[in-house]
Design an enzyme around this catalytic site. Structure first.
Site, PDB file in Angstrom:
ATOM      1  N   GLU A 198      74.031 -26.485  61.986  1.00 35.79           N
ATOM      2  CA  GLU A 198      74.430 -26.430  60.584  1.00 35.79           C
ATOM      3  C   GLU A 198      75.965 -26.404  60.506  1.00 35.79           C
ATOM      4  OE1 GLU A 198      73.602 -23.596  56.683  1.00 35.79           O
ATOM      5  OE2 GLU A 198      73.735 -22.666  58.652  1.00 35.79           O
ATOM      6  N   LYS A 203      69.619 -28.341  52.250  1.00 39.33           N
ATOM      7  CA  LYS A 203      69.124 -26.979  52.475  1.00 39.33           C
ATOM      8  C   LYS A 203      68.592 -26.381  51.173  1.00 39.33           C
ATOM      9  CE  LYS A 203      70.847 -22.576  54.394  1.00 39.33           C
ATOM     10  NZ  LYS A 203      72.060 -21.926  54.969  1.00 39.33           N
ATOM     11  N   CYS A 238      68.846 -23.393  58.854  1.00 39.44           N
ATOM     12  CA  CYS A 238      69.258 -21.999  58.945  1.00 39.44           C
ATOM     13  C   CYS A 238      68.399 -21.023  58.124  1.00 39.44           C
ATOM     14  CB  CYS A 238      70.740 -21.880  58.585  1.00 39.44           C
ATOM     15  SG  CYS A 238      71.523 -20.351  59.201  1.00 39.44           S
TER      16      CYS A 238
END
Length: 278
Positions: free
Chosen positions: A47, A118, A159
């Site tokens: 990330e 995300k 993440c």
């Protein structure tokens, strides 16, 4: 294109990104080339590969809309040059008045196959660390994404998504046999939860998990955990990147997915449950 549709090598890049895009880009390129030179067919970076920053003003001054961003186009050409599948864990892309934390997947032909924004924003207060408000600078995505690789389908995440099992269940029930979790886990939360959460996602879904990670001390004061992991569908750690910058290579046998799912067919055993009110 890789001919063997059952076995391949995966390479996880572990790096320490900061707030200077050019420096991060050079580090990522060097490590991607290293992974490819070691035989990796599929290379993944963490990330925030090109920019690790949460300050809204600083981020927006440094990034562009996707059409004008040059970094992803160079990564696409790098995938073509090296003849690899390449997943860039995320690039900050201008998206209205905020940024998107966007993952890119490139084919060995240099094609941009899919992108994923995300979904879950890292807005937390961590005892012994500090408060993080990712949503100040970044806009949450709305769609889950699956892509087809030569060895099977891969479900994308980033993440903090890791803490939301339903996402991985959806991806796996939609056919994903591999799950990617490029991350910049803080040192505090990584030490406490990283291995456990990743092993759980692999075991719950009978899927391979590939999790390249940021590591070390960053200029903005953040400290990330590292320990990039490849975990097999039975929950075994295949490789661990430890706590330094570098590349981890692992042999993957996608046949282990069917083996795990035939042993415990939990993906077919979901039940609709209602909570009894008292």
């Amino acid at each position: 294109m890789v001919e063997n549709r059952q076995k391949f090598k995966v390479g996880l890049v572990q790096m320490t990104s900061d707030d200077v895009i050019a420096d991060n880009f050079l580090m990522a390129e060097t490590l991607i080339r290293d992974a490819a030179s070691k035989g990796a067919d599929f290379v993944l970076t963490p990330e925030m590969t090109t920019l690790l920053d949460f300050g809204t003003k600083q981020v927006m001054e440094k990034i562009s809309v996707e059409e004008d961003d040059t970094s992803w186009r160079y990564f696409a050409s790098l995938a073509k040059e090296l003849e690899i599948w390449l997943l860039i864990g995320s690039i900050a892309i201008k998206n209205g008045d905020k940024a998107a934390n966007r993952c890119f997947l490139f084919s060995p032909e240099g094609e941009k196959c899919v992108t994923y924004d995300k979904i879950h924003m890292f807005d937390v207060d961590i005892p012994g660390d500090k408060a993080y408000r990712e949503s100040n600078a970044y806009q949450a995505g709305q769609e889950a994404v699956i892509a087809q690789l030569p060895w099977g389908k891969v479900g994308l995440s980033i993440c903090y998504d890791l803490r939301f099992p339903y996402l991985y269940r959806m991806l796996s029930k939609a056919g994903a046999t591999m799950l990617t979790v490029p991350s910049a886990f803080t040192y505090v939360t990584g030490k406490a939860h990283w291995h456990t959460l990743l092993k759980a996602r692999a075991i719950e879904n009978g899927a391979y998990v590939f999790a390249p990670a940021q590591v070390g001390e960053h200029k903005n004061g953040r400290k990330t955990y590292g320990h990039s992991l490849v975990i097999d569908p039975w929950g075994e750690v295949v490789c661990d990147g430890g706590d330094g910058v570098g590349v981890s290579i692992a042999e993957i046998d996608i046949g282990k997915v069917d083996e795990a799912r035939n042993r415990i067919a939990s993906l077919t055993h979901d039940q609709k449950v209602v909570i009894k009110k008292t």
